[in-house]
Design a protein around this motif. Structure first.
Motif, short mmCIF file in Angstrom:
data_model
loop_
_atom_site.label_atom_id
_atom_site.label_comp_id
_atom_site.label_asym_id
_atom_site.label_seq_id
_atom_site.Cartn_x
_atom_site.Cartn_y
_atom_site.Cartn_z
N ARG A 89 0.84 -1.21 0.00
CA ARG A 89 0.00 0.00 0.00
C ARG A 89 0.87 1.25 0.00
O ARG A 89 0.57 2.24 -0.70
CB ARG A 89 -0.92 0.00 1.23
CG ARG A 89 -2.03 -1.03 1.21
CD ARG A 89 -3.17 -0.61 0.29
NE ARG A 89 -3.68 0.70 0.63
CZ ARG A 89 -4.61 0.91 1.54
NH1 ARG A 89 -5.15 -0.10 2.22
NH2 ARG A 89 -5.04 2.14 1.79
N LYS A 90 1.96 1.22 0.75
CA LYS A 90 2.86 2.37 0.80
C LYS A 90 3.53 2.59 -0.55
O LYS A 90 3.70 3.73 -1.01
CB LYS A 90 3.91 2.16 1.89
CG LYS A 90 4.78 3.39 2.15
CD LYS A 90 5.69 3.16 3.35
CE LYS A 90 6.54 4.41 3.63
NZ LYS A 90 7.45 4.19 4.79
N GLU A 91 3.91 1.49 -1.23
CA GLU A 91 4.53 1.58 -2.55
C GLU A 91 3.58 2.23 -3.57
O GLU A 91 4.03 2.88 -4.51
CB GLU A 91 4.91 0.19 -3.05
CG GLU A 91 6.10 -0.43 -2.35
CD GLU A 91 7.42 0.12 -2.86
OE1 GLU A 91 7.63 0.13 -4.08
OE2 GLU A 91 8.23 0.55 -2.02
N LEU A 92 2.27 2.02 -3.38
CA LEU A 92 1.29 2.51 -4.35
C LEU A 92 0.79 3.91 -4.04
O LEU A 92 -0.04 4.45 -4.78
CB LEU A 92 0.10 1.53 -4.42
CG LEU A 92 0.43 0.12 -4.90
CD1 LEU A 92 -0.82 -0.75 -4.90
CD2 LEU A 92 1.05 0.15 -6.30
N ASP A 93 1.29 4.51 -2.96
CA ASP A 93 0.87 5.89 -2.62
C ASP A 93 1.14 6.86 -3.76
O ASP A 93 0.39 7.81 -3.98
CB ASP A 93 1.60 6.37 -1.36
CG ASP A 93 1.00 5.79 -0.09
OD1 ASP A 93 -0.12 5.23 -0.17
OD2 ASP A 93 1.66 5.86 0.97
N CYS A 94 2.20 6.61 -4.51
CA CYS A 94 2.59 7.54 -5.57
C CYS A 94 1.58 7.57 -6.72
O CYS A 94 1.63 8.47 -7.57
CB CYS A 94 3.96 7.17 -6.14
SG CYS A 94 4.02 5.54 -6.92
N LEU A 95 0.64 6.62 -6.76
CA LEU A 95 -0.35 6.58 -7.83
C LEU A 95 -1.57 7.45 -7.52
O LEU A 95 -2.42 7.65 -8.38
CB LEU A 95 -0.81 5.14 -8.09
CG LEU A 95 0.28 4.17 -8.56
CD1 LEU A 95 -0.31 2.80 -8.83
CD2 LEU A 95 0.96 4.70 -9.82
N GLY A 96 -1.67 7.95 -6.29
CA GLY A 96 -2.77 8.85 -5.94
C GLY A 96 -2.54 10.24 -6.51
O GLY A 96 -1.45 10.56 -6.99
N ASP A 97 -3.58 11.03 -6.50
CA ASP A 97 -3.48 12.42 -6.95
C ASP A 97 -2.88 13.25 -5.82
O ASP A 97 -3.58 13.62 -4.88
CB ASP A 97 -4.87 12.95 -7.34
CG ASP A 97 -4.79 14.30 -8.03
OD1 ASP A 97 -3.84 15.05 -7.74
OD2 ASP A 97 -5.68 14.61 -8.84
N LEU A 98 -1.59 13.53 -5.93
CA LEU A 98 -0.89 14.21 -4.84
C LEU A 98 -1.35 15.64 -4.64
O LEU A 98 -1.31 16.17 -3.53
CB LEU A 98 0.62 14.17 -5.10
CG LEU A 98 1.24 12.76 -5.24
CD1 LEU A 98 2.73 12.85 -5.49
CD2 LEU A 98 0.96 11.93 -4.00
N ASP A 99 -1.83 16.29 -5.72
CA ASP A 99 -2.28 17.68 -5.59
C ASP A 99 -3.59 17.78 -4.83
O ASP A 99 -3.76 18.63 -3.95
CB ASP A 99 -2.45 18.30 -6.99
CG ASP A 99 -1.12 18.44 -7.71
OD1 ASP A 99 -0.09 18.61 -7.01
OD2 ASP A 99 -1.11 18.39 -8.95
#
Length: 501
Positions: free
Chosen positions: A74-84
């Motif tokens: 789940r932590k590895e996939l955080d980068c796929l969320g909309d960070l803005d």
């Protein structure tokens, strides 16, 4: 951004993904037919490339001292969320793709538990309890990046018995609409990653599984095949290989649906003068307007003959010769082409229409005449050149139309044979009568038997059975004094692969 994310982040962009998987296939003689362009690329990468990947990446060499966890994934996939905006990725991915479609693909819903409960270790569970824990996490890691690129991919991967899905495959995608190439890229990513560290026998089986199923269906009642179709073993394959196995099984169901759709559309009446009527109609300004010319219909009739033969033809002593087939005299070849041209012309005059749901993602103006015109324009412009080409280019028309042309041609040739115009030897493996052509398109009772065998056995067992079959057939050939150039299913030769670009 983490360095380990860069390799997989590239595939979250559709254009990058298509470029990543563009290029020609490389023939290989170990039985698996071909290497994908990206597989060739990976085999040329230095060890540092693999070391810098995420631990959840299939391409990262396994290490026994590194424990993979669901929380870590789940932590590895955080980068796929909309960070803005702060919008998370996981909830939508889990509910719209994993729970709804991946469970179906893996068959975990049948066990009243989801993929997570079946495969992921919990509490004090050990590797013995959940031996495919790491493989499942890697599957989700890869699927997450593909889902980011297209939320429809996993839904389409789960489809069965879908006529449109015949256009969506890893091998030679259609060139005339983007999603076909895009979907081929998604499948290529799956195959390249999930098979990378697999032994040759598994790579070979997975890549040839569609051919394997087709051949087993055709020979299911033979003394060679019937006995082992009764075998059943515990399926111990990891989820990654189950996904690839499911994809190949689904491919067979799509073509079964295509056969069912077309079987009442390839049997239209035609006469020896149908093509002449089409030519006369073309010259009559008040006649029916058809986008393709009569000459283009004749050229495509020749193309149909080339499609029905196993290899390019060459003219030798008044006959057309194709390796793996009986010679066809030039006179008989002309009769064949005329028979097919008459059948296609009759359909044009009768304004036969067939439509694929695929036009919703492709082009709505596609029709039989439009497909005829495109095929004539993108293949050699004389009948002799068409018969000599290595592989016909049909990638720019829907499978619906190329498959219609094949079955309509078989029907026309079978009718010509029954009328006495053609000798039986000309027909090769084509059903001998028009009725037999239609019957060949109906659901084959052996299909269920073979699919039950494929679903009900481990890949190791299926591989063993197929290799035993090939070995037995080879020994039989040797006993008879003949040497087969290729096996029934595995072909340990370099094959001719037409260019993709």
């Amino acid at each position: 951004m983490k360095e380990t994310h860069k390799e997989k982040l590239a595939i979250t962009n559709k254009d990058s993904l298509r470029r990543r998987h563009a290029g020609n296939y490389k023939p290989i003689d170990n039985g698996e037919r071909y290497l994908l362009p990206y597989e060739v690329h990976l085999r040329n990468q230095p060890s540092d490339f693999f070391k810098q990947l995420s631990d959840y990446d299939f391409l990262k060499p396994s290490t026994t001292d590194k424990a993979l966890t669901f929380a870590g994934l789940r932590k590895e996939l955080d980068c796929l969320g909309d960070l803005d905006s702060g919008t998370g990725f996981w909830k939508n991915f889990n509910e719209s793709a994993l729970t709804r479609y991946l469970n179906s693909i893996l068959g975990t819903t049948q066990k009243k538990r989801g993929w997570k409960q079946v495969y992921i270790k919990k509490g004090k569970e050990t590797d013995a309890d959940k031996p495919h824990h790491n493989d499942m996490l890697r599957c989700v890691y890869l699927l997450a990046h593909l889902h980011k690129a297209s939320s429809s991919f996993i839904r389409q991967l789960e489809e069965e018995n879908d006529v449109w899905s015949t256009d969506l495959r890893v091998y030679y995608p259609r060139k005339d609409f983007a999603f076909s190439e895009e979907y081929a890229g998604y499948l290529s990513e799956l195959y390249a990653n999930m098979l990378f560290y697999q032994p040759d026998k598994i790579r070979r089986l997975i890549k040839c599984l569609d051919i394997c199923i087709e051949k087993l269906i055709r020979h299911a009642d033979s003394d060679w095949v019937a006995p082992f179709l009764q075998h059943r073993t515990k399926d111990t394959a990891p989820p990654s290989l189950k996904i690839l196995k499911y994809n190949q099984i689904a491919s067979i169901t799509h073509f079964s649906a295509l056969n069912k759709y077309l079987q009442d559309k390839v049997s239209g009446l035609f006469t020896p003068t149908s093509f002449a009527k089409l030519e006369a109609n073309e010259k009559d300004s008040s006649g029916l307007k058809i986008s393709a010319t009569a000459q283009q219909y004749k050229l495509v009739a020749a193309l149909c003959m080339r499609i029905l033969l196993p290899s390019p033809l060459r003219e030798v002593n008044g006959s057309w010769v194709s390796e793996g087939a009986d010679p066809i005299t030039c006179q008989d070849m002309e009769l064949c082409i005329n028979a097919v041209a008459n059948a296609l012309a009759a359909d044009a005059l009768n304004q036969l229409k067939i439509e694929s749901d695929g036009t919703k993602s492709g082009k709505r103006d596609t029709s039989i005449p439009a497909a005829i015109k495109k095929l004539a324009e993108q293949n050699p412009q004389t009948i002799e050149e068409i018969l000599r080409i290595g592989s016909p280019d049909v990638a720019s028309v829907p499978e619906l139309y190329s498959f219609y042309l094949r079955k309509r041609s078989e029907y026309a040739l079978a009718k010509a044979h029954c009328s006495g115009d053609l000798k039986k030897s000309v027909l090769l493996n084509i059903p001998p009568t028009p009725l037999a052509v239609i019957e060949s398109m109906q659901p084959n009772p052996n299909t269920k038997k073979v699919l039950d065998y494929i679903r009900g056995n481990s890949l190791d067992k299926i591989s063993f059975d197929i290799e035993e079959l090939e070995r037995g057939l080879m020994m039989e050939h040797l006993r008879r004094g003949t040497v087969p150039k290729v096996g029934l299913i595995y072909q340990f030769v370099f094959q001719y692969l037409p260019p993709r670009v």
